[in-house]
Design a protein around this motif. Sequence first.
Motif, PDB file in Angstrom:
ATOM      1  N   ILE A 122    -118.627 -78.818  26.387  1.00  0.00           N
ATOM      2  CA  ILE A 122    -118.495 -79.391  25.050  1.00  0.00           C
ATOM      3  C   ILE A 122    -119.544 -78.781  24.120  1.00  0.00           C
ATOM      4  O   ILE A 122    -120.713 -78.672  24.486  1.00  0.00           O
ATOM      5  N   ASN A 123    -119.127 -78.415  22.906  1.00  0.00           N
ATOM      6  CA  ASN A 123    -120.059 -77.873  21.907  1.00  0.00           C
ATOM      7  C   ASN A 123    -120.730 -78.962  21.093  1.00  0.00           C
ATOM      8  O   ASN A 123    -121.758 -78.726  20.470  1.00  0.00           O
ATOM      9  N   GLY A 124    -120.106 -80.136  21.057  1.00  0.00           N
ATOM     10  CA  GLY A 124    -120.670 -81.217  20.265  1.00  0.00           C
ATOM     11  C   GLY A 124    -119.789 -82.445  20.303  1.00  0.00           C
ATOM     12  O   GLY A 124    -118.780 -82.487  21.006  1.00  0.00           O
ATOM     13  N   ILE A 125    -120.198 -83.430  19.523  1.00  0.00           N
ATOM     14  CA  ILE A 125    -119.509 -84.713  19.466  1.00  0.00           C
ATOM     15  C   ILE A 125    -118.983 -84.911  18.051  1.00  0.00           C
ATOM     16  O   ILE A 125    -119.760 -84.879  17.088  1.00  0.00           O
ATOM     17  N   LEU A 126    -117.683 -85.083  17.928  1.00  0.00           N
ATOM     18  CA  LEU A 126    -117.052 -85.338  16.632  1.00  0.00           C
ATOM     19  C   LEU A 126    -117.153 -86.831  16.351  1.00  0.00           C
ATOM     20  O   LEU A 126    -116.513 -87.641  17.013  1.00  0.00           O
ATOM     21  N   GLY A 127    -117.997 -87.184  15.385  1.00  0.00           N
ATOM     22  CA  GLY A 127    -118.268 -88.583  15.079  1.00  0.00           C
ATOM     23  C   GLY A 127    -117.555 -89.073  13.830  1.00  0.00           C
ATOM     24  O   GLY A 127    -116.842 -88.332  13.150  1.00  0.00           O
ATOM     25  N   MET A 128    -117.801 -90.341  13.526  1.00  0.00           N
ATOM     26  CA  MET A 128    -117.103 -90.998  12.422  1.00  0.00           C
ATOM     27  C   MET A 128    -117.436 -90.418  11.051  1.00  0.00           C
ATOM     28  O   MET A 128    -116.617 -90.504  10.145  1.00  0.00           O
ATOM     29  N   ASP A 129    -118.614 -89.827  10.874  1.00  0.00           N
ATOM     30  CA  ASP A 129    -118.928 -89.259   9.561  1.00  0.00           C
ATOM     31  C   ASP A 129    -117.927 -88.189   9.164  1.00  0.00           C
ATOM     32  O   ASP A 129    -117.338 -88.235   8.084  1.00  0.00           O
ATOM     33  N   LEU A 130    -117.689 -87.247  10.057  1.00  0.00           N
ATOM     34  CA  LEU A 130    -116.756 -86.158   9.755  1.00  0.00           C
ATOM     35  C   LEU A 130    -115.309 -86.645   9.799  1.00  0.00           C
ATOM     36  O   LEU A 130    -114.482 -86.208   8.999  1.00  0.00           O
ATOM     37  N   LEU A 131    -115.010 -87.566  10.706  1.00  0.00           N
ATOM     38  CA  LEU A 131    -113.657 -88.134  10.740  1.00  0.00           C
ATOM     39  C   LEU A 131    -113.357 -88.867   9.430  1.00  0.00           C
ATOM     40  O   LEU A 131    -112.245 -88.803   8.916  1.00  0.00           O
ATOM     41  N   PHE A 132    -114.357 -89.530   8.857  1.00  0.00           N
ATOM     42  CA  PHE A 132    -114.189 -90.214   7.574  1.00  0.00           C
ATOM     43  C   PHE A 132    -113.991 -89.202   6.446  1.00  0.00           C
ATOM     44  O   PHE A 132    -113.043 -89.299   5.665  1.00  0.00           O
ATOM     45  N   ILE A 133    -114.881 -88.220   6.370  1.00  0.00           N
ATOM     46  CA  ILE A 133    -114.825 -87.208   5.301  1.00  0.00           C
ATOM     47  C   ILE A 133    -113.480 -86.478   5.309  1.00  0.00           C
ATOM     48  O   ILE A 133    -112.913 -86.197   4.254  1.00  0.00           O
ATOM     49  N   CYS A 134    -112.979 -86.194   6.501  1.00  0.00           N
ATOM     50  CA  CYS A 134    -111.738 -85.414   6.642  1.00  0.00           C
ATOM     51  C   CYS A 134    -110.507 -86.300   6.820  1.00  0.00           C
ATOM     52  O   CYS A 134    -109.467 -85.833   7.289  1.00  0.00           O
ATOM     53  N   HIS A 135    -110.621 -87.576   6.441  1.00  0.00           N
ATOM     54  CA  HIS A 135    -109.486 -88.513   6.462  1.00  0.00           C
ATOM     55  C   HIS A 135    -108.816 -88.576   7.838  1.00  0.00           C
ATOM     56  O   HIS A 135    -107.586 -88.609   7.937  1.00  0.00           O
ATOM     57  N   GLY A 136    -109.607 -88.579   8.889  1.00  0.00           N
ATOM     58  CA  GLY A 136    -109.073 -88.527  10.243  1.00  0.00           C
ATOM     59  C   GLY A 136    -108.144 -89.676  10.597  1.00  0.00           C
ATOM     60  O   GLY A 136    -108.414 -90.830  10.270  1.00  0.00           O
ATOM     61  N   ILE A 137    -107.051 -89.332  11.244  1.00  0.00           N
ATOM     62  CA  ILE A 137    -106.120 -90.307  11.808  1.00  0.00           C
ATOM     63  C   ILE A 137    -105.905 -89.902  13.262  1.00  0.00           C
ATOM     64  O   ILE A 137    -105.532 -88.759  13.539  1.00  0.00           O
ATOM     65  N   ILE A 138    -106.162 -90.827  14.168  1.00  0.00           N
ATOM     66  CA  ILE A 138    -105.966 -90.565  15.593  1.00  0.00           C
ATOM     67  C   ILE A 138    -104.720 -91.318  16.038  1.00  0.00           C
ATOM     68  O   ILE A 138    -104.647 -92.540  15.900  1.00  0.00           O
ATOM     69  N   ASP A 139    -103.746 -90.583  16.557  1.00  0.00           N
ATOM     70  CA  ASP A 139    -102.481 -91.157  17.014  1.00  0.00           C
ATOM     71  C   ASP A 139    -102.451 -91.102  18.540  1.00  0.00           C
ATOM     72  O   ASP A 139    -102.336 -90.029  19.126  1.00  0.00           O
ATOM     73  N   PHE A 140    -102.584 -92.269  19.169  1.00  0.00           N
ATOM     74  CA  PHE A 140    -102.619 -92.322  20.628  1.00  0.00           C
ATOM     75  C   PHE A 140    -101.226 -92.301  21.248  1.00  0.00           C
ATOM     76  O   PHE A 140    -101.105 -92.239  22.459  1.00  0.00           O
ATOM     77  N   ASP A 141    -100.191 -92.346  20.424  1.00  0.00           N
ATOM     78  CA  ASP A 141     -98.824 -92.201  20.928  1.00  0.00           C
ATOM     79  C   ASP A 141     -98.537 -90.721  21.163  1.00  0.00           C
ATOM     80  O   ASP A 141     -98.189 -90.305  22.263  1.00  0.00           O
ATOM     81  N   SER A 142     -98.744 -89.915  20.135  1.00  0.00           N
ATOM     82  CA  SER A 142     -98.482 -88.471  20.267  1.00  0.00           C
ATOM     83  C   SER A 142     -99.694 -87.715  20.807  1.00  0.00           C
ATOM     84  O   SER A 142     -99.590 -86.531  21.115  1.00  0.00           O
ATOM     85  N   MET A 143    -100.854 -88.384  20.891  1.00  0.00           N
ATOM     86  CA  MET A 143    -102.119 -87.768  21.311  1.00  0.00           C
ATOM     87  C   MET A 143    -102.480 -86.606  20.384  1.00  0.00           C
ATOM     88  O   MET A 143    -102.767 -85.492  20.813  1.00  0.00           O
ATOM     89  N   ASP A 144    -102.479 -86.925  19.080  1.00  0.00           N
ATOM     90  CA  ASP A 144    -102.843 -85.948  18.061  1.00  0.00           C
ATOM     91  C   ASP A 144    -103.898 -86.535  17.132  1.00  0.00           C
ATOM     92  O   ASP A 144    -103.939 -87.750  16.901  1.00  0.00           O
ATOM     93  N   LEU A 145    -104.717 -85.653  16.597  1.00  0.00           N
ATOM     94  CA  LEU A 145    -105.663 -85.978  15.542  1.00  0.00           C
ATOM     95  C   LEU A 145    -105.141 -85.301  14.281  1.00  0.00           C
ATOM     96  O   LEU A 145    -104.739 -84.135  14.325  1.00  0.00           O
ATOM     97  N   PHE A 146    -105.139 -86.026  13.176  1.00  0.00           N
ATOM     98  CA  PHE A 146    -104.712 -85.471  11.895  1.00  0.00           C
ATOM     99  C   PHE A 146    -105.917 -85.451  10.962  1.00  0.00           C
ATOM    100  O   PHE A 146    -106.614 -86.456  10.828  1.00  0.00           O
ATOM    101  N   LEU A 147    -106.157 -84.301  10.324  1.00  0.00           N
ATOM    102  CA  LEU A 147    -107.269 -84.152   9.381  1.00  0.00           C
ATOM    103  C   LEU A 147    -106.754 -83.582   8.067  1.00  0.00           C
ATOM    104  O   LEU A 147    -105.788 -82.831   8.037  1.00  0.00           O
ATOM    105  N   LYS A 148    -107.456 -83.933   6.984  1.00  0.00           N
ATOM    106  CA  LYS A 148    -107.048 -83.470   5.650  1.00  0.00           C
ATOM    107  C   LYS A 148    -108.295 -83.214   4.816  1.00  0.00           C
ATOM    108  O   LYS A 148    -109.219 -83.972   4.808  1.00  0.00           O
TER     109      LYS A 148
END
Length: 174
Positions: A148-174
């Motif tokens: 692992i190169n690092g830990i993707l935390g809530m700060d960047l997930l917030f900034i990039c409008h992160g949506i985690i879909d546990f049905d399709s197992m995808d992360l969406f960023l904008k």
Amino acid sequence: MDGFLGLDILIRHKAVINCRTKLIFFKVDRSRPLQLASVALSEKFTKIPLRREKNGALTVPCSIHRQAGRLLVDTGAFVTVFDEGLLKSFGIALQPTRVSAHFTSGVARKISAGQINDLTIGNFRVPPEKLGAAVLPNFALEQGNTHINGILGMDLLFICHGIIDFDSMDLFLK
């Protein structure tokens, strides 16, 4: 803190986490497909596949300075933190902060900050951002056979409008 929702519950109930609004949605009608991907893509989100490692952790592909790696997705982490040695090897200048990272093992590490201008997560180009760096403990760096190169935390997930879909197992960023 009232408690934790584990990955097992999130996957079993095909949850969706909106990291911008900090809301969790659970699928109640399993007969109706959610169609989150088509809606997210129409709203100009980038779809990034989540990979479940042998130990159960979720990771996403990333690159800095065109060096491929993986980030551990951790919604319990307040800040995104990269391995300090990795950022130093790229010549990224780090400044000390007053912030410390506290890991589940009880280990605490000082966090430095450095400007990262060329981070991509999947095919999503992250806007230039000052992000954290720390000497990450071995248990964080090694997720099964994956480094692992690092830990993707809530700060960047917030900034990039992160949506985690546990049905399709995808992360969406904008």
